[in-house]
Design a protein around this motif. Structure first.
Motif, mmCIF file in Angstrom:
data_model
loop_
_atom_site.group_PDB
_atom_site.id
_atom_site.type_symbol
_atom_site.label_atom_id
_atom_site.label_comp_id
_atom_site.label_asym_id
_atom_site.label_seq_id
_atom_site.Cartn_x
_atom_site.Cartn_y
_atom_site.Cartn_z
ATOM 1 N N LEU A 68 0.988 -1.225 0.068
ATOM 2 C CA LEU A 68 -0.027 0.055 -0.188
ATOM 3 C C LEU A 68 0.755 1.362 -0.001
ATOM 4 N N ARG A 69 1.856 1.190 0.750
ATOM 5 C CA ARG A 69 2.959 2.267 0.713
ATOM 6 C C ARG A 69 3.293 2.574 -0.630
ATOM 7 N N ARG A 70 3.654 1.507 -1.206
ATOM 8 C CA ARG A 70 4.389 1.690 -2.697
ATOM 9 C C ARG A 70 3.145 2.148 -3.672
ATOM 10 N N ASP A 71 2.042 1.872 -3.306
ATOM 11 C CA ASP A 71 1.003 1.839 -4.464
ATOM 12 C C ASP A 71 -0.037 2.994 -4.345
ATOM 13 N N VAL A 72 -0.072 3.695 -3.116
ATOM 14 C CA VAL A 72 -0.699 4.758 -2.606
ATOM 15 C C VAL A 72 -0.248 5.646 -2.575
ATOM 16 N N ALA A 73 -0.530 6.840 -3.516
ATOM 17 C CA ALA A 73 0.380 8.265 -3.703
ATOM 18 C C ALA A 73 0.341 8.952 -2.335
ATOM 19 N N PRO A 74 -0.813 9.218 -1.706
ATOM 20 C CA PRO A 74 -0.690 9.899 -0.662
ATOM 21 C C PRO A 74 0.244 9.282 0.583
ATOM 22 N N ILE A 75 0.257 7.887 0.865
ATOM 23 C CA ILE A 75 1.031 7.560 1.588
ATOM 24 C C ILE A 75 2.594 7.645 1.225
ATOM 25 N N ARG A 76 2.821 7.322 0.112
ATOM 26 C CA ARG A 76 4.307 7.278 -0.404
ATOM 27 C C ARG A 76 4.711 8.742 -0.436
ATOM 28 N N ILE A 77 3.997 9.549 -1.093
ATOM 29 C CA ILE A 77 4.764 10.966 -1.244
ATOM 30 C C ILE A 77 3.808 12.193 -0.807
ATOM 31 N N GLY A 78 2.865 11.846 -0.334
ATOM 32 C CA GLY A 78 1.813 12.913 0.042
ATOM 33 C C GLY A 78 2.412 13.816 1.096
ATOM 34 N N ASP A 79 1.643 15.133 1.172
ATOM 35 C CA ASP A 79 1.946 15.864 2.407
ATOM 36 C C ASP A 79 1.269 15.439 3.590
ATOM 37 N N GLU A 138 -13.443 4.622 3.535
ATOM 38 C CA GLU A 138 -12.865 3.448 3.237
ATOM 39 C C GLU A 138 -11.852 2.960 3.824
ATOM 40 N N LEU A 139 -11.838 1.680 4.800
ATOM 41 C CA LEU A 139 -10.726 1.249 5.511
ATOM 42 C C LEU A 139 -9.859 0.373 4.491
ATOM 43 N N ILE A 140 -8.732 0.789 4.419
ATOM 44 C CA ILE A 140 -7.810 0.121 3.612
ATOM 45 C C ILE A 140 -6.506 -0.495 4.517
ATOM 46 N N ILE A 170 -1.834 13.628 2.094
ATOM 47 C CA ILE A 170 -2.570 14.076 1.046
ATOM 48 C C ILE A 170 -1.839 14.327 -0.147
ATOM 49 N N GLU A 171 -2.362 13.788 -1.227
ATOM 50 C CA GLU A 171 -1.632 13.869 -2.792
ATOM 51 C C GLU A 171 -2.598 14.282 -3.588
ATOM 52 N N GLY A 172 -2.601 15.534 -4.433
ATOM 53 C CA GLY A 172 -3.682 15.655 -5.280
ATOM 54 C C GLY A 172 -5.042 15.876 -4.544
ATOM 55 N N ASP A 173 -6.037 15.098 -5.327
ATOM 56 C CA ASP A 173 -7.403 15.193 -4.603
ATOM 57 C C ASP A 173 -7.684 13.672 -3.879
ATOM 58 N N GLU A 174 -6.506 13.016 -3.387
ATOM 59 C CA GLU A 174 -6.640 11.899 -2.662
ATOM 60 C C GLU A 174 -6.054 12.134 -1.360
ATOM 61 N N THR A 175 -6.687 11.464 -0.630
ATOM 62 C CA THR A 175 -6.392 11.888 1.072
ATOM 63 C C THR A 175 -6.760 10.431 1.786
ATOM 64 N N ILE A 176 -5.470 10.122 2.659
ATOM 65 C CA ILE A 176 -5.526 8.951 3.513
ATOM 66 C C ILE A 176 -5.506 9.564 4.914
ATOM 67 N N LEU A 177 -6.630 9.125 5.802
ATOM 68 C CA LEU A 177 -6.420 9.303 7.258
ATOM 69 C C LEU A 177 -5.785 8.286 7.954
ATOM 70 N N CYS A 178 -4.959 8.518 8.775
ATOM 71 C CA CYS A 178 -4.102 7.564 9.652
ATOM 72 C C CYS A 178 -4.305 7.926 11.147
ATOM 73 N N VAL A 179 -5.059 6.920 11.762
ATOM 74 C CA VAL A 179 -5.384 7.121 13.219
ATOM 75 C C VAL A 179 -4.489 5.781 14.210
ATOM 76 N N TYR A 180 -4.038 6.358 15.219
ATOM 77 C CA TYR A 180 -3.096 5.374 16.003
ATOM 78 C C TYR A 180 -3.695 5.436 17.648
ATOM 79 N N ASN A 181 -3.961 4.364 18.132
ATOM 80 C CA ASN A 181 -3.841 4.188 19.578
ATOM 81 C C ASN A 181 -2.767 3.606 20.011
ATOM 82 N N LEU A 182 -1.639 4.215 20.847
ATOM 83 C CA LEU A 182 -0.569 3.351 21.220
ATOM 84 C C LEU A 182 -0.827 2.860 22.625
ATOM 85 N N SER A 183 -1.850 2.825 23.376
ATOM 86 C CA SER A 183 -2.008 2.730 24.696
ATOM 87 C C SER A 183 -2.646 1.282 24.797
#
Length: 541
Positions: free
Chosen positions: A459-470, A514-516, A486-499
């Protein structure tokens, strides 16, 4: 919304790439001597390619007496017999290319072995051609060293040489004399080494301890660090190393090296290792603009004992995206540090932890370096004192963990002797806990860390926002992190609970999402109210 950290420079192949670090001594032994070798790496490259990584980084395999396991080079342009031959390296390189893998190698330009021909000539007298290729200085009138500089591994940075009747400088072991990179002929020789490996076809270099390349020619004393004695393990820690390293002329050498790399086709890559109490200052200096190094290997997480959302935010926010500040690189584990899983999971070392840390690493803006076995969820290997090999660990036992626990042999098989790494007893023992995590076990389990790692890297390789996005932070609390890529009109939301407990959140979770990817494989029903313990999510929104 918080500030947006942008990716504004051209998208060279290494931007956002995932590198897989291989420690050759511990990857695969094919000769039956208990030490990994180049043929072993070549045999296992299909496995590496199956991880979906972009490139591999090979730790040193050059001719060496192995006092510091290859970081004491006695011939920069040959392979140590314990690892094979130059032909073996060429075969490895060719196979990697067939599999679509880039290859970078370590280069150790700060110092050599005392067995290197350069040093053997330099120590003969004070007038020969290479007399000033190393850092020599007279003793003080009382016979003591020229100044107060201290070595990383403890003790004085100066070693008396009876041939020259002078001291030579060493930042590490006394068998690792420091090169004098202020000398033009030394720089010329190192540029010849650079060209030697580029001519063989490597795609770039990881440069060891760049901050140690140059010293203060006046040999002024370092000031005290002021650290409380109870916090000190090594005499090295009692100084601020403002004169023994990080000299401002280092930038000129790096610019010259970049010019050599840019004369070759293929966007050759360089990553600097910078070990310093204030590494960010020098990371920026060594990578700013487009005439120095491409990126700097980041230590923010490698020795971090406790992972928090604050530490993630502080690190990622340091690289705003301005080309003048360079391009970041991230690593959670490597051959020098205890593995992240052992440092951050409070001894639990669960699959959930391993997957969560992989997700976090792989969603960071920058270039990612994974260490062999990270995809298996390996904890730090247990190495009893009587089996230690690392000179630093032996010298400082039991006050530091040393490096051997991160260097134990790769476990290829759960059933074979020595986990399939070798037919004989390896140079370091195989931890039985590692054998239970071998690929032959995990390949058959669709919920394993290995299967998850392959998908996350893909996914990091193929999904542009994860690889090179702001990157735009939404929140960064003690144990809760949320940001957008964020890359162009694509956005991935990343959320983590470390506890280890569920956490409520106060940001809006988009209804249309959409959960990827998730380390638990699904989206819980109560996600609208809280983020479950030890979970991570990538949503396309």
């Amino acid at each position: 919304m918080a500030d947006i950290f942008t990716t504004s420079s051209p998208n060279e192949w290494w931007r956002g790439a995932t590198f897989y670090q291989i420690y050759p001594r511990s990857f695969q032994d094919t000769t039956g001597n208990g030490v990994g070798d180049l043929k072993g790496i070549t045999e296992r490259l299909e496995y590496v390619a199956s991880l979906n990584v972009d490139a591999i980084w090979l730790s040193p395999f050059f001719t060496s007496p192995m006092k510091d396991f290859g970081y004491d080079v006695s011939d920069y342009c040959d392979v140590d017999p314990i690892f094979g031959t130059l032909e073996d390296f060429d075969n490895l390189l060719a196979r990697a290319k067939e599999l679509g893998l880039k290859v970078i190698i370590d280069q150790v330009y700060s110092h050599t072995s005392d067995q290197h021909n350069w040093f053997q000539e330099s120590r003969k007298n004070r007038t020969n051609y290479q007399a000033d290729w190393y850092i020599w200085a007279d003793a003080k009138p009382d016979g003591s060293p020229p100044n107060n500089w201290q070595a990383y591994f403890g003790g004085s940075s100066w070693q008396w040489d009876s041939s020259r009747k002078q001291y030579f400088m060493h930042n590490f072991l006394s068998s690792q004399p420091d090169l004098n990179l202020h000398h033009p002929r030394v720089q010329d020789a190192l540029m010849d080494v650079t060209r030697f490996w580029l001519d063989r076809g490597v795609d770039g270099f990881r440069l060891d301890v760049v901050n140690c390349f140059m010293h203060d020619p006046e040999l002024r004393d370092n000031p005290p660090s002021g650290r409380p004695i109870e916090d000190v393990v090594r005499s090295f820690d009692m100084q601020d190393h403002i004169y023994s390293e990080t000299h401002h002329e280092t930038v000129n050498f790096l610019t010259r090296m970049r010019w050599v790399l840019d004369s070759y086709e293929g966007n050759k890559f360089t990553v600097a290792e910078v070990s310093s109490p204030d590494p960010f200052k020098f990371q920026r200096e060594y990578t700013s603009g487009h005439s120095r190094l491409n990126t700097s290997y980041n230590f923010d997480f490698l020795y971090l004992d406790h992972l928090t959302g604050w530490s993630v935010s502080n690190s990622l926010s340091s690289w705003e995206g301005d080309p003048a500040h360079g391009w970041p690189s991230w690593a959670f584990s490597n051959h020098d540090a205890p593995r992240a899983l052992s440092r951050w999971s409070e001894g639990m070392n669960t699959i959930l932890h391993a997957k969560l840390y992989l997700m976090l690493l792989l969603s960071m803006r920058g270039t990612v370096f994974m260490y062999q076995g990270e995809e298996l969820g390996l904890p730090t290997g247990n190495v009893p004192f009587e089996f230690l090999q690392d000179p630093e660990a032996i010298e400082n036992w039991p006050h530091t963990l040393g490096r051997d626990g991160a260097r134990t042999p790769f476990p290829w098989s759960s059933t074979e002797d020595y986990a399939g790494f070798s037919k004989v007893e390896p140079w370091l023992p195989v931890d039985p806990a590692h054998a239970a995590l071998a690929p032959d076990v995990q390949e058959a389990d669709e919920d394993s860390t290995l299967v998850f790692a392959r998908e996350a890297i893909r996914l990091r390789r193929d999904v542009a926002p994860i690889r090179i996005g702001d990157l735009a932070f939404i929140t960064a609390e003690e144990y809760l992190i949320a940001y957008k890529r964020i890359e162009g009109d694509e956005t991935i939301l990343c959320v983590y609970n470390l506890s280890n407990r569920p956490l409520e959140y106060d940001f809006d979770l988009p209804k249309e999402r959409e959960l990827i990817l998730s380390n638990i494989g699904f989206e819980p029903a109560n996600i609208e109210n809280e983020i479950p313990a030890l979970t991570g999510y990538w949503w396309k929104i």
